[in-house]
Design an enzyme around this catalytic site. Structure first.
Site, short mmCIF file in Angstrom:
data_model
loop_
_atom_site.label_atom_id
_atom_site.label_comp_id
_atom_site.label_asym_id
_atom_site.label_seq_id
_atom_site.Cartn_x
_atom_site.Cartn_y
_atom_site.Cartn_z
N HIS A 1 38.32 6.72 -9.29
CA HIS A 1 37.14 7.05 -10.10
C HIS A 1 37.46 8.16 -11.09
CE1 HIS A 1 36.31 10.71 -7.74
NE2 HIS A 1 36.45 10.00 -6.64
N ARG B 1 37.04 14.28 -1.09
CA ARG B 1 36.59 14.58 -2.46
C ARG B 1 36.08 16.01 -2.47
NH1 ARG B 1 33.81 10.48 -3.24
NH2 ARG B 1 31.65 11.08 -2.87
N HIS C 1 30.55 4.66 -2.20
CA HIS C 1 29.09 4.74 -2.24
C HIS C 1 28.46 4.66 -0.85
CE1 HIS C 1 28.85 3.53 -6.76
NE2 HIS C 1 29.14 4.80 -6.58
N HIS D 1 31.34 13.63 -14.72
CA HIS D 1 30.29 13.01 -15.55
C HIS D 1 29.36 14.12 -15.98
CE1 HIS D 1 27.75 13.42 -11.93
NE2 HIS D 1 28.77 12.91 -11.25
N ASP E 1 28.58 14.32 0.15
CA ASP E 1 28.30 14.37 -1.29
C ASP E 1 26.78 14.39 -1.39
OD1 ASP E 1 27.85 13.93 -3.99
OD2 ASP E 1 29.35 12.33 -4.17
N ASP F 1 25.05 18.36 -7.76
CA ASP F 1 25.88 17.26 -7.26
C ASP F 1 27.16 17.87 -6.68
OD1 ASP F 1 27.20 14.89 -6.82
OD2 ASP F 1 27.40 14.34 -8.94
N ASP G 1 0.80 -1.24 0.00
CA ASP G 1 0.00 0.00 0.00
C ASP G 1 0.83 1.28 0.00
OD1 ASP G 1 -2.27 -1.44 -0.05
OD2 ASP G 1 -2.82 -1.13 2.05
N HIS H 1 23.81 11.48 -13.14
CA HIS H 1 24.75 11.00 -14.17
C HIS H 1 23.96 11.13 -15.47
CE1 HIS H 1 27.34 8.41 -11.21
NE2 HIS H 1 27.29 9.69 -10.89
N GLU I 1 35.26 16.45 -10.01
CA GLU I 1 35.24 15.86 -8.67
C GLU I 1 36.42 14.95 -8.35
OE1 GLU I 1 32.22 12.81 -8.06
OE2 GLU I 1 31.33 13.30 -9.98
N TYR J 1 41.66 8.80 -1.48
CA TYR J 1 41.09 7.88 -0.49
C TYR J 1 42.23 6.99 0.01
CZ TYR J 1 37.28 9.65 -3.30
OH TYR J 1 36.46 10.50 -4.01
N GLU K 1 33.84 18.33 -5.10
CA GLU K 1 33.06 18.20 -6.34
C GLU K 1 32.27 19.47 -6.61
OE1 GLU K 1 30.03 15.11 -6.25
OE2 GLU K 1 29.91 15.12 -8.44
N1 GLY Z 1 26.93 11.82 -6.28
C1 GLY Z 1 27.22 10.96 -7.33
C2 GLY Z 1 28.46 11.34 -7.98
O1 GLY Z 1 29.19 12.16 -7.47
O2 GLY Z 1 28.76 10.91 -9.05
MN MN Z 2 29.24 13.43 -9.24
MN MN Z 3 28.54 13.60 -6.05
#
Ligand code: GLY
Ligand code: MN
Ligand code: MN
Length: 465
Positions: A358, A433, A247, A362, A264, A275, A40, A369, A412, A416, A435
């Site tokens: 990474h 990070r 993540h 993006h 983030d 972002d 529900d 993304h 970004e 780490y 960004e």
């Molecule tokens: N928050 C997702 C990224 O930074 O790609």
């Molecule tokens: Mn990002």
């Molecule tokens: Mn991000």
């Protein structure tokens, strides 16, 4: 429904798409399905990005059909007093042409009745491939009756084409309205980051038990306070070593005096994502080793920002970042020169991957993304092969996308540092990070997320205040 957009804008987008469907083409596009969370209770409905881009219409159970001649037909939920008492007002097909500027509208319940007729004598049917479960089956079900009418002279479409292709290219370049919405989204998110930083320092100074969820609550408060509908993605609030989990989600870990916090988080406003990542000292003052690594990541971001301009490649900011970060890793002993060799060797063999694993950015837009090919379409055929130094796999490289004004992307870089023999202990468990969100301009890029500072001294100043 987004009431801030003139609906002429959506009509223009539909016309631009129609012009790309080829003679006799027709496009079919559903909005997103409603998703049940548990008994529900549904997940909050969010329209499909492509569908919203072409209609501004936010109700579920809706479909859009566009012909190459430029006619749009909307299928939407019929007016139904009982359902509207429970679920809210529906626009209804009677009002849709006037309100949305489509040429015709019918109840969604009549899809099966209208679609075969609309598809008859069409040359190609365009729809988004592999995005909506069961859509191809549905379309083939509508094609069957068209084929059955061949003996009455009906022609059946001979081609099915992926609608994502033309729509992705359109969405990749943000128009003035989109840029304005993205700027406002980024401003709200920037305020949210400032609020979370200040709350962290204030609570710690008061001797309170600070948890990641306390800062998550501050983010959400600011997003909603300024009209954002929801976070653009699950917020990351990572205390101390949790920042090394890429993540990680805001959870209940304690935020301790002396640790860094990585946040983030970005809001979605009227269909557009922001972002932003900031990393700050929980108590408002960087320690020596934290500051050294922070300044290195910031220097690598500066290099990436300088490389983000019209005419550059999408990969240029990443390469600029990797160069600065890898040199820093060598200088600080995060990589052992005796083992990895020169800067060029460390980059070539991807040794920096131990601490930076990474990409530097993006596309950003309606989806965090966002859609859009990362390969330059005009150079699609230029393929070169190389062996990946870490996995040994053969990778086919195609020339990276050339940046053009109006494209939006994140920048970004991060570092780490997990506990590891050979890495100075003072850096262990530090994750950083930074960004920001950028819109490409003729001469460089506009950073739309700098409402929250990145400079370490400025962060310390605002956390003192
Ligand atoms: N928050 C997702 C990224 O930074 O790609
Ligand atoms: Mn990002
Ligand atoms: Mn991000």
């Amino acid at each position: 429904m987004d009431t801030t957009t003139p609906h002429a804008l959506y009509a223009q987008r539909r016309a631009r798409l129609a012009a790309q469907l080829g003679p006799g083409g027709m496009a079919i596009l559903p909005t997103a399905p409603e998703q049940q969370r548990n008994r529900d209770s549904d997940f909050l409905f969010r329209p499909d990005s492509y569908f919203y881009y072409l209609t501004g219409f936010t109700e579920p159970n809706a479909w859009l059909v566009i012909t190459a001649e430029g006619d749009s037909t909307l299928f939407c939920q019929p007016k139904d007093l009982e359902r509207e008492i429970w679920d809210g007002i529906r626009l209804g097909p009677e009002a849709a042409p006037q309100v949305l500027g489509v040429q015709a509208a019918h109840p969604t319940t009549e899809l099966d009745q209208h679609l075969p007729k609309l598809m008859e004598n069409r040359s190609a049917i365009w729809y988004p491939f592999a995005t909506h479960k069961g859509l191809d089956t549905r379309i083939n079900q509508w094609l069957a009756p068209v084929r059955a009418r061949a003996r009455f002279g009906a022609l059946c479409p001979e081609q099915q084409r992926d609608l994502c292709g033309p729509l992705d290219e359109m969405r990749l370049i943000k128009d003035a309205h989109e840029q304005d919405t993205m700027r406002r989204a980024a401003q709200i998110s920037a305020r949210a980051h400032i609020r979370a930083m200040q709350r962290s320092a204030t609570m710690l100074r008061a001797g309170q038990d600070v948890r990641e969820y306390h800062l998550d609550a501050e983010l959400l408060h600011e997003f909603r306070q300024y009209g954002s509908q929801y976070p653009a993605y699950g917020s990351i609030v990572a205390a101390g070593a949790n920042a090394c989990v890429l993540h990680y989600r805001a959870d209940n870990a304690p935020i301790r005096d002396g640790e860094l916090v990585l946040i983030d988080a970005g809001c979605e406003l009227d269909g557009y994502a922001s972002d932003i990542t900031r990393t700050f000292p929980a108590n408002g003052k960087f320690s020596g080793p934290q500051r050294v690594l922070y300044d290195l990541v910031l220097a690598s971001q500066d290099a990436a920002v300088a490389a983000t301009k019209a005419g550059a490649r999408f990969t240029d900011p990443h390469e600029a970042t990797v160069k600065v970060l890898t040199q820093g890793m060598l200088d600080l002993g995060l990589l052992d020169k005796n083992q990895v060799g020169t800067l060029e060797d460390a980059i070539h063999h991807r040794h920096y991957f131990a601490h930076y694993m990474h990409r530097t950015g993006h596309w950003l837009g309606m989806d965090v993304h966002d859609c859009g090919s990362y390969v330059e379409p005009s150079e699609l055929g230029q393929v070169s092969e190389r062996k990946d130094p870490l996995s040994g796999e053969t990778i086919k490289d195609r020339p990276s996308r050339i940046l053009r004004p109006g494209m939006a992307l994140t920048i970004e870089p991060g570092l780490y540092v997990r506990p590891s023999e050979g890495v100075p202990r003072e850096f262990w468990n530090i994750g950083i990070r930074i960004e920001d969100d950028a819109i490409v301009t003729e001469t460089g890029c506009e950073l739309i997320s700098r409402g929250v500072p990145v400079n370490a001294d400025e962060i310390e100043a605002l956390m003192r205040g």
